[in-house]
Design an enzyme around this catalytic site. Structure first.
Site, PDB file in Angstrom:
ATOM      1  N   HIS A   1     -21.690   8.693 -10.587  1.00  0.00           N
ATOM      2  CA  HIS A   1     -21.279  10.029 -10.148  1.00  0.00           C
ATOM      3  C   HIS A   1     -21.382  10.093  -8.629  1.00  0.00           C
ATOM      4  CE1 HIS A   1     -20.796  14.347 -10.132  1.00  0.00           C
ATOM      5  NE2 HIS A   1     -21.858  14.448  -9.356  1.00  0.00           N
TER       6      HIS A   1
ATOM      7  N   THR B   1      11.424 -10.414  -5.434  1.00  0.00           N
ATOM      8  CA  THR B   1      11.742  -9.000  -5.251  1.00  0.00           C
ATOM      9  C   THR B   1      10.476  -8.208  -4.945  1.00  0.00           C
ATOM     10  OG1 THR B   1      13.581  -9.193  -6.794  1.00  0.00           O
ATOM     11  CG2 THR B   1      12.739  -6.972  -6.408  1.00  0.00           C
ATOM     12  N   CYS B   2       9.422  -8.485  -5.690  1.00  0.00           N
ATOM     13  CA  CYS B   2       8.190  -7.696  -5.585  1.00  0.00           C
ATOM     14  C   CYS B   2       7.657  -7.637  -4.153  1.00  0.00           C
ATOM     15  CB  CYS B   2       7.139  -8.296  -6.524  1.00  0.00           C
ATOM     16  SG  CYS B   2       5.540  -7.512  -6.399  1.00  0.00           S
TER      17      CYS B   2
END
Ligand code: NAI
Length: 462
Positions: A441, A41-42
């Site tokens: 950052h 299904t995935c």
């Protein structure tokens, strides 16, 4: 008749991962899969195709809403729906062929067809019976049915039909505000459908941390999704061109009708074990149709195991994969293990929602002393730069020991950010461990660190 160490029934994420690991550990492995392609299904009608459509429609949304703000001028793109569906099918093809390649590489035999288990140690496919020391059921799940609702996969669809609609509906009614309803609802809302979600409970995404669910609902409403909460769908009547959803409000039994061109039924999934012959074999089952297993995935019959959606626990591809890997290791004489308290859950909307461990509500019910560290993406420079400053990171830690108990994120790349917390939890880390780890950052991850700082002396950018 061929003979194997292990035959796995089902080629989805549980089955194929189990097969690869078992083969790597030296076992002779076959997988029985009846679909034309591997991946279950995935890969075929679930996680992967929905992510392709979410990606395409996310870019459409960006072009329409944010390009001008960044000085990117010109006409926003229009949608060629058949072409978008081809892109989605292409993505599916690349993924399913990838698994086929991995099978060849690991010398795993793919027995094509639908399996049954006539006796312990035997798997029948068509007229042939194969033998195996161990049989693993990894047959997954199917969409649950809803009383009074007939699925035709054209007007009234499950997630499968929602991935192949002939045209973009002007009005889409979604029954169930769970993961499927909200992911596919988002896709069609961005494509211009008027999307109304009808949910039985008084909140969306049952089981999610309530603060996150509330914020998520507000954000989705801003994106145009409408919600009718506390409403039980009674029936759906179809005409040649559309449907009427009949529902009743829980609070006063008032009845109402919602008209739509397409109705998506997303009210959960149930284990798919039909045709295997489990009843005749005497396999013990749980009340909701799952196969009963012990903590080594063994059923009550010797040499018969089950993993993934077919057994209890969250119906998630990655949970099935982990079980597949653990079971392969157990069968190869090693010590496989799944830590069920650290299984992340992700909803791939924009913003994404990701969660791991306990919710604040669960901690309250347990009477546990906890503290909350929260940080809004409003204080995250990177999120601001991409117009995704809605949402927050919330870390729950033990009040005395500072050990991380759970984390809930709504915001950009939440589905990736959550893993830093999963690893921290696997290592039994404290919020301070996270807070003292240098984060580059400018990244979204800084919001995770700030939430961890907020569990202690305080976030910097709050
Ligand atoms: P779900 O269990 O997440 O949500 C179903 C919703 O339908 C619930 O909120 C329930 O209260 C509601 N409901 C049930 N009966 C109703 C009725 N008569 N009227 C109105 N509302 C009703 O199920 P969903 O979204 O269908 O997903 C199925 C499974 O697939 C889940 O286990 C989910 O975790 C998994 N999945 C995971 C994805 C991911 O990890 N991103 C993506 C898609 C599916």
């Amino acid at each position: 008749m061929a003979s194997f160490d292990t035959i796995i029934i089902g080629g989805g994420p549980g089955g194929y991962v189990c097969a690869i690991r078992a083969a790597q550990l030296g076992l002779k492995v076959a997988v029985v899969e009846g679909r034309e392609t591997l991946g279950g299904t995935c890969l075929n009608v679930g996680c992967i195709p929905s992510k392709a459509l979410l990606n395409a429609t996310h870019h459409l949304h960006e072009a329409r809403e944010n390009f001008e703000k960044m000085g990117l001028m010109g006409t926003a793109p229009t949608v060629d729906w058949p072409k978008m569906l081809c892109y989605k099918d292409d993505v599916i093809g690349q993924n399913t062929k990838g698994i086929e390649f991995l099978f060849k590489k690991n010398k795993i035999i793919w027995i094509k067809g639908w399996a049954s288990i006539p006796a312990v140690g035997q798997v029948k496919v068509g007229d042939e019976v194969h033998e195996a020391k161990n049989i693993i059921i990894a047959t997954g799940s199917e969409s649950s049915s809803l009383n009074g609702v007939t699925i035709d996969e054209k007007i009234v669809v499950t997630s499968t039909g929602a991935l192949t609609l002939e045209k973009i509906p002007a009005k889409l009614a979604v029954i169930g505000a769970g993961v499927i309803g909200l992911e596919m609802g988002s896709v069609y809302a961005r494509l211009g459908s008027e999307v109304t979600v009808i949910e039985y409970l008084d909140a969306i995404t049952p089981g999610m941390d309530a603060e996150v669910a509330k914020s998520f609902q507000r954000i989705l409403q801003k994106q145009g999704l409408k919600f009718i909460l506390g409403a039980a769908v009674q029936s759906v009547a179809t005409t040649a061109t559309g449907a009427s959803v009949h529902y009743k409000l829980n609070k006063n039994d008032a009845e109402a009708t919602l008209d739509a061109d397409t109705v998506l039924v997303a009210t959960g999934r149930r284990p798919y074990t039909a045709g295997l012959g489990l009843e005749a074999l005497g396999v013990e089952m749980l009340p909701h149709g799952q196969i009963k297993t012990d903590n080594h995935f063994a059923t009550n019959l010797s040499g018969l195991y089950a993993i993934g959606d077919a057994i209890g626990g969250p119906m998630l591809a990655h949970k099935a994969e982990d079980e597949g890997m653990a079971l392969a290791e157990i069968l190869a004489g090693k010590s496989g293990h799944v830590n069920y308290s650290v299984i992340p859950g992700v909803i791939y909307t924009t913003p994404e929602v990701a969660t791991v461990g306990q919710t604040e509500e669960q901690l309250k019910t347990e009477g546990r002393a906890y503290k909350v560290g929260k940080f809004s993406f409003m204080g995250n420079g990177r999120a601001k730069a991409v117009f995704q400053s809605e949402g927050f990171v919330k870390i729950l830690a033990d009040k005395d020991t500072d050990r991380i108990l759970g984390a809930h994120i709504i915001g950009p790349m939440a589905g990736d950010l959550i893993h830093e917390i999963c690893i921290a939890m696997e290592f039994g880390a404290s919020a301070q461990d996270l807070a003292l780890t240098c984060h580059a950052h400018p990244t979204y991850s800084e919001a995770v660190r700030e939430a961890a700082l907020a569990c202690g002396d305080g976030a910097i950018h709050a």
